[in-house]
Design a protein around this motif. Sequence first.
Motif, PDB file in Angstrom:
ATOM      1  N   PHE A 153      63.806  42.108  42.522  1.00 44.92           N
ATOM      2  CA  PHE A 153      63.181  41.831  41.238  1.00 44.92           C
ATOM      3  C   PHE A 153      63.037  43.147  40.485  1.00 44.92           C
ATOM      4  O   PHE A 153      62.391  44.076  40.978  1.00 44.92           O
ATOM      5  N   GLY A 154      63.677  43.223  39.323  1.00 42.56           N
ATOM      6  CA  GLY A 154      63.538  44.422  38.509  1.00 42.56           C
ATOM      7  C   GLY A 154      62.765  44.105  37.253  1.00 42.56           C
ATOM      8  O   GLY A 154      61.624  44.532  37.070  1.00 42.56           O
ATOM      9  N   CYS A 155      63.378  43.314  36.383  1.00 35.86           N
ATOM     10  CA  CYS A 155      62.764  43.016  35.086  1.00 35.86           C
ATOM     11  C   CYS A 155      62.376  41.543  34.941  1.00 35.86           C
ATOM     12  O   CYS A 155      61.483  41.218  34.177  1.00 35.86           O
ATOM     13  N   GLY A 156      63.089  40.665  35.642  1.00 37.55           N
ATOM     14  CA  GLY A 156      62.836  39.232  35.484  1.00 37.55           C
ATOM     15  C   GLY A 156      63.313  38.677  34.164  1.00 37.55           C
ATOM     16  O   GLY A 156      63.011  37.542  33.806  1.00 37.55           O
ATOM     17  N   LEU A 157      64.079  39.463  33.433  1.00 38.28           N
ATOM     18  CA  LEU A 157      64.464  39.097  32.064  1.00 38.28           C
ATOM     19  C   LEU A 157      65.972  39.156  31.818  1.00 38.28           C
ATOM     20  O   LEU A 157      66.412  39.093  30.677  1.00 38.28           O
ATOM     21  N   GLN A 165      67.816  41.815  32.240  1.00 36.29           N
ATOM     22  CA  GLN A 165      68.128  43.092  31.581  1.00 36.29           C
ATOM     23  C   GLN A 165      68.461  44.234  32.527  1.00 36.29           C
ATOM     24  O   GLN A 165      68.774  45.333  32.080  1.00 36.29           O
ATOM     25  N   CYS A 166      68.375  44.009  33.855  1.00 34.94           N
ATOM     26  CA  CYS A 166      68.613  45.149  34.757  1.00 34.94           C
ATOM     27  C   CYS A 166      69.683  44.894  35.806  1.00 34.94           C
ATOM     28  O   CYS A 166      70.293  45.832  36.298  1.00 34.94           O
ATOM     29  N   GLY A 167      69.869  43.647  36.204  1.00 34.16           N
ATOM     30  CA  GLY A 167      70.921  43.315  37.177  1.00 34.16           C
ATOM     31  C   GLY A 167      70.532  43.509  38.628  1.00 34.16           C
ATOM     32  O   GLY A 167      71.343  43.245  39.521  1.00 34.16           O
ATOM     33  N   ALA A 168      69.315  43.944  38.907  1.00 29.12           N
ATOM     34  CA  ALA A 168      68.918  44.172  40.305  1.00 29.12           C
ATOM     35  C   ALA A 168      68.948  42.891  41.130  1.00 29.12           C
ATOM     36  O   ALA A 168      69.075  42.936  42.356  1.00 29.12           O
ATOM     37  N   CYS A 169      68.851  41.763  40.451  1.00 25.29           N
ATOM     38  CA  CYS A 169      68.778  40.462  41.130  1.00 25.29           C
ATOM     39  C   CYS A 169      70.136  39.768  41.234  1.00 25.29           C
ATOM     40  O   CYS A 169      70.193  38.604  41.623  1.00 25.29           O
ATOM     41  N   THR A 170      71.222  40.469  40.902  1.00 27.45           N
ATOM     42  CA  THR A 170      72.530  39.815  40.786  1.00 27.45           C
ATOM     43  C   THR A 170      73.007  39.247  42.127  1.00 27.45           C
ATOM     44  O   THR A 170      72.992  39.930  43.149  1.00 27.45           O
ATOM     45  N   SER A 196      69.913  36.181  39.260  1.00 19.92           N
ATOM     46  CA  SER A 196      69.182  35.135  39.982  1.00 19.92           C
ATOM     47  C   SER A 196      67.768  34.977  39.458  1.00 19.92           C
ATOM     48  O   SER A 196      67.135  33.940  39.667  1.00 19.92           O
ATOM     49  N   CYS A 197      67.242  35.977  38.736  1.00 23.01           N
ATOM     50  CA  CYS A 197      65.897  35.843  38.154  1.00 23.01           C
ATOM     51  C   CYS A 197      65.871  34.824  37.029  1.00 23.01           C
ATOM     52  O   CYS A 197      64.810  34.325  36.673  1.00 23.01           O
ATOM     53  N   LEU A 198      67.042  34.527  36.463  1.00 23.50           N
ATOM     54  CA  LEU A 198      67.109  33.597  35.319  1.00 23.50           C
ATOM     55  C   LEU A 198      67.796  32.280  35.682  1.00 23.50           C
ATOM     56  O   LEU A 198      68.068  31.482  34.796  1.00 23.50           O
TER      57      LEU A 198
HETATM   58  S1  FES Z   1      65.463  41.168  37.722  1.00 25.84           S
HETATM   59 FE1  FES Z   1      66.381  42.294  36.082  1.00 25.84          FE
HETATM   60  S2  FES Z   1      68.082  41.039  35.545  1.00 25.84           S
HETATM   61 FE2  FES Z   1      67.061  39.898  37.062  1.00 25.84          FE
END
Ligand code: FES
Length: 159
Positions: A35-39, A41-46, A56-58
């Motif tokens: 979990f990075g941004c939940g929005l 915008q960061c790709g940490a959840c890819t 995957s956060c979206l």
């Molecule tokens: S947590 Fe940043 S894009 Fe999903």
Amino acid sequence: MKLNVNGRDHDVDAEPDTPLLYVLRDYLELNGAKFGCGLGQCGACTVMVDDQAVFSCLTPILLLEGRRVTTVEGLGSPEKPGALQQAFIDEQAAQCGYCIAGMIMRAHALLQRNASPSRSEIVTALEPNLCRCGTHMRIIRAIERAAGKRTAAAKEAGR
Ligand code: FES
Ligand code: FES
């Protein structure tokens, strides 16, 4: 809900609008995706859904019935890393490592549709994923290595 993750079916007792990231981490103990941004915008959840890299956060799990989810854990293990994971290790692409699972899955999706991407194609494909440590050049070299694009001389020189 039934979810297929890394080739295994799971029965998940979660609300249909639960983001896939929460299900992976909290229900299935797959903690590679972060979990990075939940929005978006960061790709940490890819992770990958079928052949596409997704945030995957979206991604609510209601969209995933009958689809294949692949996470970084599905590409190999610490004892037996997959080829792309090994290339990230060989290039020492991680600093803090927070972005790396997402980077690997974004790169995996790229290499599945284009086994021999140019440097500019790699850079473009990685645009949705951020690395706050600034290891982008090492990440790009790792992907080139996995694609067999780095010359033996460059590998030996550690460049
Ligand atoms: S947590 Fe940043 S894009 Fe999903
Ligand atoms: S290695 Fe730290 S965010 Fe990328």
